[in-house]
Scaffold this active site. Structure first.
Site, PDB file in Angstrom:
ATOM      1  N   ASN B  70       4.992   3.084   2.175  1.00  0.00           N
ATOM      2  CA  ASN B  70       4.633   2.020   3.103  1.00  0.00           C
ATOM      3  C   ASN B  70       3.175   1.656   2.936  1.00  0.00           C
ATOM      4  OD1 ASN B  70       2.760   2.582   5.587  1.00  0.00           O
ATOM      5  ND2 ASN B  70       3.806   4.516   5.169  1.00  0.00           N
ATOM      6  N   ALA B  71       2.913   0.395   3.202  1.00  0.00           N
ATOM      7  CA  ALA B  71       1.527  -0.080   3.256  1.00  0.00           C
ATOM      8  C   ALA B  71       1.472  -1.101   4.382  1.00  0.00           C
ATOM      9  CB  ALA B  71       1.105  -0.683   1.928  1.00  0.00           C
ATOM     10  N   LEU B  74      -2.256  -0.495   9.125  1.00  0.00           N
ATOM     11  CA  LEU B  74      -2.735  -0.224  10.486  1.00  0.00           C
ATOM     12  C   LEU B  74      -2.558  -1.396  11.448  1.00  0.00           C
ATOM     13  CD1 LEU B  74      -6.061   1.781   9.814  1.00  0.00           C
ATOM     14  CD2 LEU B  74      -3.813   2.705  10.343  1.00  0.00           C
ATOM     15  N   CYS B 131      -5.684   7.393   6.343  1.00  0.00           N
ATOM     16  CA  CYS B 131      -4.753   6.302   6.020  1.00  0.00           C
ATOM     17  C   CYS B 131      -5.062   5.768   4.630  1.00  0.00           C
ATOM     18  CB  CYS B 131      -4.863   5.164   7.036  1.00  0.00           C
ATOM     19  SG  CYS B 131      -3.793   3.772   6.577  1.00  0.00           S
ATOM     20  N   ILE B 193       0.814  16.646   6.900  1.00  0.00           N
ATOM     21  CA  ILE B 193      -0.076  15.856   6.071  1.00  0.00           C
ATOM     22  C   ILE B 193       0.174  14.360   6.346  1.00  0.00           C
ATOM     23  CG2 ILE B 193      -0.261  17.555   4.228  1.00  0.00           C
ATOM     24  CD1 ILE B 193       1.898  16.035   2.664  1.00  0.00           C
ATOM     25  N   GLY B 219       8.708  10.923   3.899  1.00  0.00           N
ATOM     26  CA  GLY B 219      10.127  11.250   3.813  1.00  0.00           C
ATOM     27  C   GLY B 219      10.368  12.576   3.105  1.00  0.00           C
TER      28      GLY B 219
END
Lengths: 291, 309
Positions: B70-71, B74, B131, B193, B219
């Site tokens: 994912n990107a 934020l 992030c 993490i 995942g």
């Protein structure tokens, strides 16, 4: 729910009918998230029932597991309630691992569904006519919408487009639209069936043959983005209301993962903001979208 | 026999160790129809920044084998809207809430953390210095021990009642040295993490699948990496210092959770699995209870760090 039938409609497209004791109320335009694996099965652990006090045994399957992790969002193509159960239709095209698993599911198999998700097509109170424009695997929600049009007493016409006749995911005799009193116009890119060209062309002709289409008709569209964009432009040019159902890759379908964004016009400084296809949509007013 | 699932995260008592991983359960309103949040021990919010953020362009996620990249970037409503609209929802949960805080500058982080110290339902700050998906989203603080220590110390100053949890990035050479730096600087707990930096390419178009080019992998695919890092940080840093670890990274089933407990985790956060099955928390909790019964334990704390080598 359980698979009642899972039949091939045309090249790459299948109709799955699912049955269950109950399912929350649904509306045309809404979708469900299907899990493309046996419910309750843990990868790496035996799925067979174990005796009380016993423990499932590792099978090592996690190493070779080829089933997808995420659910697959698919729109509803129909719903049939009986005294005893609910039946839902899903029409899907096989595009990858998840949908290939669905295509292998057989009668009686259990499928985990999450839903209903998303908003729905809005049915106009004042406008008596409707065009249901579907391209390829965008046709299914239009079938469900056709049932609602019949119930609302609207005069609707379906415009169905596909690349070629063998990729049109509907049957013609009897047609899925015909059962709801909705005539269908077929268009194929190669002219192998119906109008040769894009489905937007007969739609424009239909609107232009009508007196004051802006007061008479609503156009609903679902399909490839270039098709929906062409339909939106035709409608906006004629000041006709147009609702489009967008497709986006998504993880959760519930408004949490923030993956399925689409740009919409807004009062924000930059003139646009992101909306979520899963919870703000999938149905949007074509005028609000920035393609 | 009743099994005691309660755990203590730096003085915050949790009925059980299960939490939401930040960014996978929003602010508790989205999942209301689908998940029984009372199965949780604590709720962790999506990242909050001082100003609202739109996030990255589409595509933002892609599924990879046993995982997803994912990107999102934020995307969030910003501090003011959070306080105004989301806090009342969180108050209804009747759970301890940890708020994930992100930012571009140390001053941004400090401003958000200070404001959250006045919110009673919030019991802790989860400091996001890891992030991987924004150009200036804090990961610069999380990959350098000295900078990680500095921001930790600055945030700790404005944490009165809130505990400070520092979320660690796996995208470093030695995660234990970063963990040691933030613990020395005053971190009350560690969470680990965050996602692993990753990338997927569409071979037909020869372009990256994600608009952001790179993303963070989560995942089941990352679980072994996360278990190893929790094990390593527990032995070298957390256990000697008496600092609890909140573990996340591929927890989907009870056995996944048990691996982390044995490796030394006190808390367990579920993320990507919630996208697939919002009800999976119940299965994980029940599976843990079953395991503890079968192995003759009366309390979950008996197996924390019980790995035998």
């Amino acid at each position: 729910m359980n698979v009642l039938s899972n039949v091939r409609l045309c090249r790459g497209h299948y109709l799955m009918r699912l049955g269950g004791r109950e399912f929350p109320p649904t509306l045309p335009g809404q979708f469900v998230q299907l899990q493309c694996r046996v419910p309750g099965e843990q990868p790496g652990w035996s799925a067979v029932e174990v005796a009380p006090g016993d423990w499932p045994k590792p099978t090592g399957r996690e190493l070779t597991d080829a089933e997808p992790l995420l659910r697959r969002p698919l729109s509803l193509a129909g719903r049939y309630d009986t005294e005893f159960d609910v039946e839902l239709d899903i029409i899907y095209s096989v595009v990858g691992t998840g949908t290939a698993w669905l295509a292998r599911a057989g009668q009686g198999d259990e499928i985990s569904l999450l839903g209903p998700l998303g908003n729905a097509f809005a049915i106009s109170e004042s406008k008596p006519r409707a065009a249901l424009v579907g391209g390829g695997v965008g046709i299914p929600p239009m079938i469900y919408l056709a049932s609602a049009m019949q119930a609302a007493g609207k005069r609707a016409v379906a415009f169905c487009g596909a690349r070629s006749a063998d990729m049109l995911p509907i049957t013609l005799t009897p047609s899925q639209f015909g059962q709801f009193g909705v005539d269908s116009v077929i268009a194929t890119d190669d002219g192998s069936l119906g109008w040769k060209g894009f489905v937007s062309e007969p739609l424009a002709a239909w609107l232009d043959a009508m007196d004051a289409p802006d007061r008479q008709a609503v156009v609903y569209a679902c399909g490839p983005e270039p098709m929906m964009r062409a339909v939106a432009e035709i409608c906006i040019a004629r000041n006709v209301e147009c609702q489009v159902s967008l497709e986006r890759h998504m993880a959760c379908g519930m408004g949490t993962c923030q993956s399925c964004v689409c740009k919409t016009k807004s009062d924000a400084e930059q003139g646009w903001s992101y909306k979520l296809c899963c919870t703000d949509g999938p149905v949007f007013n074509a005028r609000d979208l920035i393609w | 026999m009743d099994i005691d699932l309660s755990v203590d995260i730096a003085g915050v008592q949790l009925a059980n160790p299960l939490m939401t991983a930040s960014g996978t359960c929003g602010y508790a309103d989205e999942y209301a129809d689908f998940v029984d949040l009372t199965t949780l021990g604590a709720f962790v919010t999506k990242s909050i920044t001082l100003e609202p953020r739109q996030g990255n362009d589409y595509e933002r996620v892609v599924e990879t084998r046993a995982g997803m990249l994912n990107a999102i970037g934020l995307a969030n409503v910003g501090l003011d809207v959070f306080l105004d609209q989301k806090v009342p929802l969180l108050e209804k949960l009747a759970l301890p809430v940890f708020v994930n805080v992100a930012g571009t500058t140390i001053d941004d982080y400090v401003a958000v953390a200070a404001a959250l110290d006045d919110v009673p339902v919030v019991r802790g700050i989860e400091l996001n210095i890891s992030c991987p998906n924004v150009k200036a989203g804090g990961i610069q603080f999380g990959t350098d021990g000295a900078q990680a220590a500095e921001i930790t110390a600055r945030i700790k100053e404005v944490c009165g009642k809130n505990i400070l949890i520092v979320k660690l990035s796996p995208n470093v050479t030695d995660i234990s040295s970063i963990a040691a730096a933030v613990v020395d600087a005053g971190a009350d707990a560690l969470s680990m993490i965050n996602t692993l930096a990753g990338m997927a390419i569409d071979t037909e178009t020869r372009r990256p699948v994600l608009a952001n080019v790179t993303g963070g992998l989560s995942g089941p695919a990352i679980r072994p990496v996360a278990v190893h890092m929790v094990h390593s940080v527990y032995r070298k840093v957390a256990s000697p210092a008496g600092v609890p670890i909140i573990a996340m990274g591929g927890i989907q089933y009870a056995n996944d959770a048990l691996e982390f407990l044995l490796a030394g985790a006190t808390g367990l956060a579920v993320g990507t699995a919630l996208f697939v099955d919002p009800a999976c928390l119940t299965g994980i909790r029940d599976g843990i209870v079953e395991y503890l019964q079968r192995h003759g334990h009366g309390a979950i704390t008996e197996i924390i760090g019980a790995l035998e080598i």
